[in-house]
Design an enzyme around this catalytic site. Sequence first.
Site, PDB file in Angstrom:
ATOM      1  N   ASP A 223      -8.518 -32.309  16.301  1.00  0.00           N
ATOM      2  CA  ASP A 223      -7.346 -33.161  16.111  1.00  0.00           C
ATOM      3  C   ASP A 223      -6.113 -32.527  16.746  1.00  0.00           C
ATOM      4  OD1 ASP A 223      -6.099 -35.462  14.068  1.00  0.00           O
ATOM      5  OD2 ASP A 223      -4.746 -33.769  14.391  1.00  0.00           O
TER       6      ASP A 223
ATOM      7  N   TYR B 147       2.297 -31.782  19.867  1.00  0.00           N
ATOM      8  CA  TYR B 147       1.865 -30.396  19.673  1.00  0.00           C
ATOM      9  C   TYR B 147       1.946 -29.595  20.967  1.00  0.00           C
ATOM     10  CZ  TYR B 147      -0.386 -32.258  15.406  1.00  0.00           C
ATOM     11  OH  TYR B 147      -0.663 -32.879  14.220  1.00  0.00           O
TER      12      TYR B 147
END
Length: 278
Positions: A51, A56
């Site tokens: 994930d 990110y």
Amino acid sequence: MKKLSDLQGSFELHNGVQMPYLGLGVYLSKDGEEVINAVKEALNHGYRHIDTAAIYENEEGVGEGIRQSNVPREDVFLVSKVWNTDQGYEATLKAFEASLNRLGTDYLDLYLIHWPKGDLSKDTWRALERLYREKRVRAIGVSNFLKHHLEDLLDTAEIVPMVNQMEFHPYLVQQELMDFCSSHQIQYEAWSPLMQGNIFDLDIMKDMAAKYNKTIAQIVLRWDLQKGVVTIPKSSKKERIKTNSELFDFTLSDEDVKLLDSLDKGKRFGPDPDNFDF
């Protein structure tokens, strides 16, 4: 309790896709060697669910970690998310392509709206529905959507979300939201299952870990799974990636599951979905 088998076991989404119920989260894992090694280690150890998210800033490393592993891409359940500043119909389609390029793949297994943004999320959802119909993604869902966000989305959605990824741990159970998701066949998924590390300070967790001869993390992650919640603990440490997966040689008693449920305080360690706009 849903049937649990082993590290590569899965829950079935409402469209028939199998979603591995234990995965590796890579939030705060640095792009480059750190995330590459974490993904490679997890996959080679037996994980089949990774994930990530555009925000990110490690999608490139995630893709490289998959390629360097011993696991074919088609055996990996790969997830990413569209960030707030990319929401809207056309912007989401572009953001999806950008994520695919960074990951070095031509499809995703699950694509999520990262946070609710009112009516804009309805346009974002239309884009996800298009990507799903075009078979660019095997499942679509949302993250951080409370009941009223879901109700608003469902007013215009043609496809019901397959997943809702939420902050979930013993201090934040949100059973009413879980029940709402269950009634619409929306798979519940946990982020921050270890309360951003605060779970390790609780005496009740220390006692339960001693009772089962397991780590506190293993107790909480097993609780997630027994409640039918997909969970994605994050770690870049080889040993922790391994121990976080050792959940299938013990079962929490019904009494201990209820005991952990009873710790619910409605307490968040992450942002409140009703007051987050970045």
